[in-house]
Write a protein that holds these residues in place. Structure first.
Motif, PDB file in Angstrom:
ATOM      1  N   LEU A  68      22.491 -37.213 -11.978  1.00 43.05           N
ATOM      2  CA  LEU A  68      21.387 -37.464 -12.903  1.00 43.05           C
ATOM      3  C   LEU A  68      20.959 -36.143 -13.538  1.00 43.05           C
ATOM      4  O   LEU A  68      20.573 -35.209 -12.837  1.00 43.05           O
ATOM      5  N   SER A  69      21.069 -36.063 -14.868  1.00 41.19           N
ATOM      6  CA  SER A  69      20.609 -34.885 -15.609  1.00 41.19           C
ATOM      7  C   SER A  69      19.501 -35.316 -16.554  1.00 41.19           C
ATOM      8  O   SER A  69      19.654 -36.290 -17.294  1.00 41.19           O
ATOM      9  N   THR A  70      18.394 -34.599 -16.519  1.00 35.26           N
ATOM     10  CA  THR A  70      17.237 -34.931 -17.347  1.00 35.26           C
ATOM     11  C   THR A  70      16.787 -33.702 -18.119  1.00 35.26           C
ATOM     12  O   THR A  70      16.552 -32.645 -17.531  1.00 35.26           O
ATOM     13  N   ASP A  71      16.686 -33.825 -19.433  1.00 31.91           N
ATOM     14  CA  ASP A  71      16.211 -32.745 -20.286  1.00 31.91           C
ATOM     15  C   ASP A  71      15.166 -33.314 -21.230  1.00 31.91           C
ATOM     16  O   ASP A  71      15.470 -33.768 -22.327  1.00 31.91           O
ATOM     17  N   LEU A  72      13.916 -33.333 -20.765  1.00 35.81           N
ATOM     18  CA  LEU A  72      12.824 -33.885 -21.561  1.00 35.81           C
ATOM     19  C   LEU A  72      12.250 -32.877 -22.544  1.00 35.81           C
ATOM     20  O   LEU A  72      11.380 -33.208 -23.337  1.00 35.81           O
ATOM     21  N   GLY A  73      12.725 -31.626 -22.470  1.00 39.79           N
ATOM     22  CA  GLY A  73      12.195 -30.605 -23.358  1.00 39.79           C
ATOM     23  C   GLY A  73      10.812 -30.155 -22.963  1.00 39.79           C
ATOM     24  O   GLY A  73      10.024 -29.706 -23.801  1.00 39.79           O
ATOM     25  N   LEU A  74      10.497 -30.240 -21.670  1.00 40.58           N
ATOM     26  CA  LEU A  74       9.190 -29.812 -21.196  1.00 40.58           C
ATOM     27  C   LEU A  74       9.134 -28.291 -21.120  1.00 40.58           C
ATOM     28  O   LEU A  74      10.116 -27.646 -20.751  1.00 40.58           O
ATOM     29  N   SER A 103      13.214 -33.333 -14.298  1.00 41.11           N
ATOM     30  CA  SER A 103      13.851 -32.194 -14.950  1.00 41.11           C
ATOM     31  C   SER A 103      15.059 -31.752 -14.139  1.00 41.11           C
ATOM     32  O   SER A 103      15.148 -31.996 -12.932  1.00 41.11           O
ATOM     33  N   GLY A 104      16.008 -31.122 -14.825  1.00 40.79           N
ATOM     34  CA  GLY A 104      17.155 -30.554 -14.141  1.00 40.79           C
ATOM     35  C   GLY A 104      18.262 -31.553 -13.851  1.00 40.79           C
ATOM     36  O   GLY A 104      18.251 -32.691 -14.320  1.00 40.79           O
ATOM     37  N   THR A 105      19.238 -31.108 -13.075  1.00 42.16           N
ATOM     38  CA  THR A 105      20.387 -31.924 -12.709  1.00 42.16           C
ATOM     39  C   THR A 105      20.411 -32.133 -11.210  1.00 42.16           C
ATOM     40  O   THR A 105      20.239 -31.182 -10.441  1.00 42.16           O
ATOM     41  N   HIS A 106      20.605 -33.372 -10.794  1.00 41.29           N
ATOM     42  CA  HIS A 106      20.601 -33.724  -9.381  1.00 41.29           C
ATOM     43  C   HIS A 106      21.816 -34.592  -9.066  1.00 41.29           C
ATOM     44  O   HIS A 106      22.183 -35.472  -9.843  1.00 41.29           O
ATOM     45  N   THR A 107      22.426 -34.332  -7.926  1.00 44.24           N
ATOM     46  CA  THR A 107      23.553 -35.124  -7.452  1.00 44.24           C
ATOM     47  C   THR A 107      23.122 -35.901  -6.219  1.00 44.24           C
ATOM     48  O   THR A 107      22.376 -35.381  -5.385  1.00 44.24           O
ATOM     49  N   PHE A 108      23.558 -37.142  -6.122  1.00 44.98           N
ATOM     50  CA  PHE A 108      23.167 -37.931  -4.960  1.00 44.98           C
ATOM     51  C   PHE A 108      24.260 -38.903  -4.562  1.00 44.98           C
ATOM     52  O   PHE A 108      25.088 -39.311  -5.376  1.00 44.98           O
ATOM     53  N   PRO A 242      22.191 -35.173 -23.957  1.00 48.24           N
ATOM     54  CA  PRO A 242      21.355 -36.349 -23.703  1.00 48.24           C
ATOM     55  C   PRO A 242      20.019 -35.995 -23.053  1.00 48.24           C
ATOM     56  O   PRO A 242      19.914 -35.038 -22.287  1.00 48.24           O
ATOM     57  N   ILE A 243      19.011 -36.786 -23.370  1.00 45.92           N
ATOM     58  CA  ILE A 243      17.721 -36.646 -22.703  1.00 45.92           C
ATOM     59  C   ILE A 243      17.872 -37.031 -21.239  1.00 45.92           C
ATOM     60  O   ILE A 243      17.360 -36.354 -20.333  1.00 45.92           O
ATOM     61  N   VAL A 244      18.553 -38.129 -21.013  1.00 47.24           N
ATOM     62  CA  VAL A 244      18.874 -38.584 -19.658  1.00 47.24           C
ATOM     63  C   VAL A 244      20.353 -38.944 -19.615  1.00 47.24           C
ATOM     64  O   VAL A 244      20.853 -39.620 -20.516  1.00 47.24           O
ATOM     65  N   ASP A 245      21.045 -38.466 -18.593  1.00 50.35           N
ATOM     66  CA  ASP A 245      22.455 -38.803 -18.396  1.00 50.35           C
ATOM     67  C   ASP A 245      22.635 -39.113 -16.910  1.00 50.35           C
ATOM     68  O   ASP A 245      22.659 -38.217 -16.075  1.00 50.35           O
ATOM     69  N   ALA A 246      22.698 -40.405 -16.583  1.00 54.84           N
ATOM     70  CA  ALA A 246      22.821 -40.830 -15.193  1.00 54.84           C
ATOM     71  C   ALA A 246      24.074 -41.659 -15.032  1.00 54.84           C
ATOM     72  O   ALA A 246      24.227 -42.686 -15.704  1.00 54.84           O
TER      73      ALA A 246
END
Length: 399
Positions: A68-74, A103-108, A242-246
């Motif tokens: 899961l990678s999230t880049d909301l531009g915060l 925020s950030g990239t997480h692996t699960f 992408p804003i969200v890439d899961a």
């Protein structure tokens, strides 16, 4: 098209509710032609057929790895409020961990065996955070802090309760929530084929029919064989990543071993018991920042909220009741110098705010890649997943 209770239990967490198959035909592009663009050569399908395939999917067992990678531009200050920088460490409460995924990239790692047993293990270097739902029990375990969170279903509530529903980081859950919101303001079509986690997939593409949205499109990769959503990408109208890439990077649809969902608190671990009321608790980011709780409906909010528009262009108009002096530099005298605004609030606004004006007066736009907010100098807030121009236009029309 309503699903019965048995069907709902099968599908709810692992695919899209059957009700999605009833999307109005006017919303869905029925033309089956699409370009493979280097993807696998698959039989042509319409968007309606693909939605029905997802809704009819009865996959209840799987295991694998996802990212899961999230880049909301915060800005960095706001990211800190959301707890960015790693999932492991600190409290074992699932709500605290979910906030850190903003925020950030997480692996699960993920495993599921029907509606009563799921497990997510977030990997953060050598440390891990695991969330386990097994029947009536939900466990959260943080390997770094050695803390354990435990919540049991209320008597008579059955085995599906709110804490189990917190496992919303998987591509399947994200796809489910997105497709439930499909309506007449959305254009739905079939895009290029793709390979995700080594499996052939169609791509369902959702696009706003209205102008002014910060979202360009949502792309959902659907397993061509069993209809399971394998990846969700939310693309920004600004372009870029992408804003969200899961999505799954590895997936197996065999039944996981039964001991996958067994959890026993390690010796010496601190165990915190949760309660049913915790399910209604929401993470408050801006409200926790001094001086801004009144903007977002926090305990100091004095006014009303009105919803403007619909679909992708929805804007919430919040009348904070603060009047002049809400923003640094507004009003007169000491208020014009921003002396009535907390120092922390001024720093926050200065870090992300852009001054704007219109027939509504003057204000400041606080921007991210997704949600933007216009704070006017007379104490009103316009907020939505829309562009700055859309907010100014709404403020002019509803001053």
């Amino acid at each position: 098209m309503a699903a019965n209770t048995k069907t709902s239990r099968k599908v709810t967490r692992y695919a899209v509710p059957v009700a999605v198959a009833g999307v109005a035909a006017a919303t869905v592009a029925m033309v089956p032609a699409f370009a493979n663009a280097g993807g696998p050569d698959l039989p042509k399908v319409t968007a309606q057929q693909l939605i029905e395939k997802v809704a009819a999917s009865d996959v209840q067992q799987l295991s694998g790895t996802a990212k899961l990678s999230t880049d909301l531009g915060l800005p960095s200050l706001a990211s800190g409020l959301l707890g960015g920088g790693g999932v492991a460490g600190g409290s074992a409460d699932p709500q605290d961990k979910v906030a850190q995924l903003a925020s950030g990239t997480h692996t699960f790692r993920v495993a599921a065996d029907g509606p009563d047993r799921q497990k997510l293990t977030f990997l953060d270097g050598k440390d891990e955070y695991s969330l386990v739902h097994n029947g009536d029990d939900v466990w959260g375990y943080d390997s770094q802090s050695k803390e354990v969170f435990h919540e049991k279903a209320p008597e008579g509530a059955g085995k599906e309760h709110k804490t189990g529903e917190r496992m919303a980081a998987s591509p399947q859950q994200l796809a489910e929530e997105l497709l439930k919101s499909v309506g007449p303001t959305t254009d739905v079509s079939v895009g290029d084929t793709a390979q995700v986690a080594g499996r052939d997939a169609y791509q369902l593409v959702l696009k706003p029919r209205q102008g002014g949205s910060t979202i360009a499109s949502v792309q959902i990769a659907v397993d061509a064989g069993n209809g399971v959503p394998l990846r969700v990408q939310v693309l920004s109208a600004q372009g870029g990543k992408p804003i969200v890439d899961a999505g799954f990077t590895k997936v197996d649809f065999a039944k996981p071993a039964a001991d996958t969902f067994v959890f026993t608190p390690p010796k010496g671990a601190k165990v915190t018991e949760g309660g049913p009321a915790r399910g209604d608790k929401e993470f408050k980011a801006l409200e926790s920042f001094p001086g801004l709780d009144g903007l977002m409906g926090g305990p100091n909010a004095k006014g009303d909220t009105k919803v403007l528009g619909e679909g992708w262009a929805t804007i919430a108009r919040i009348d904070t009741g603060e009047g002049k002096g809400l923003l640094p530099g507004s009003g007169s005298g000491d208020k014009a110098k921003g002396k009535d605004a907390p120092k922390e609030a001024q720093q926050f606004l200065d870090s992300i705010g852009e001054k704007v004006s219109g027939t509504f007066g003057e204000g400041r736009v606080l921007s991210t890649r997704v949600v933007n907010a216009l704070v006017t100098d007379d104490g009103k807030v316009y907020v939505g997943a829309v562009t700055k121009d859309a907010l100014v236009k709404a403020a002019d029309a509803n001053k």
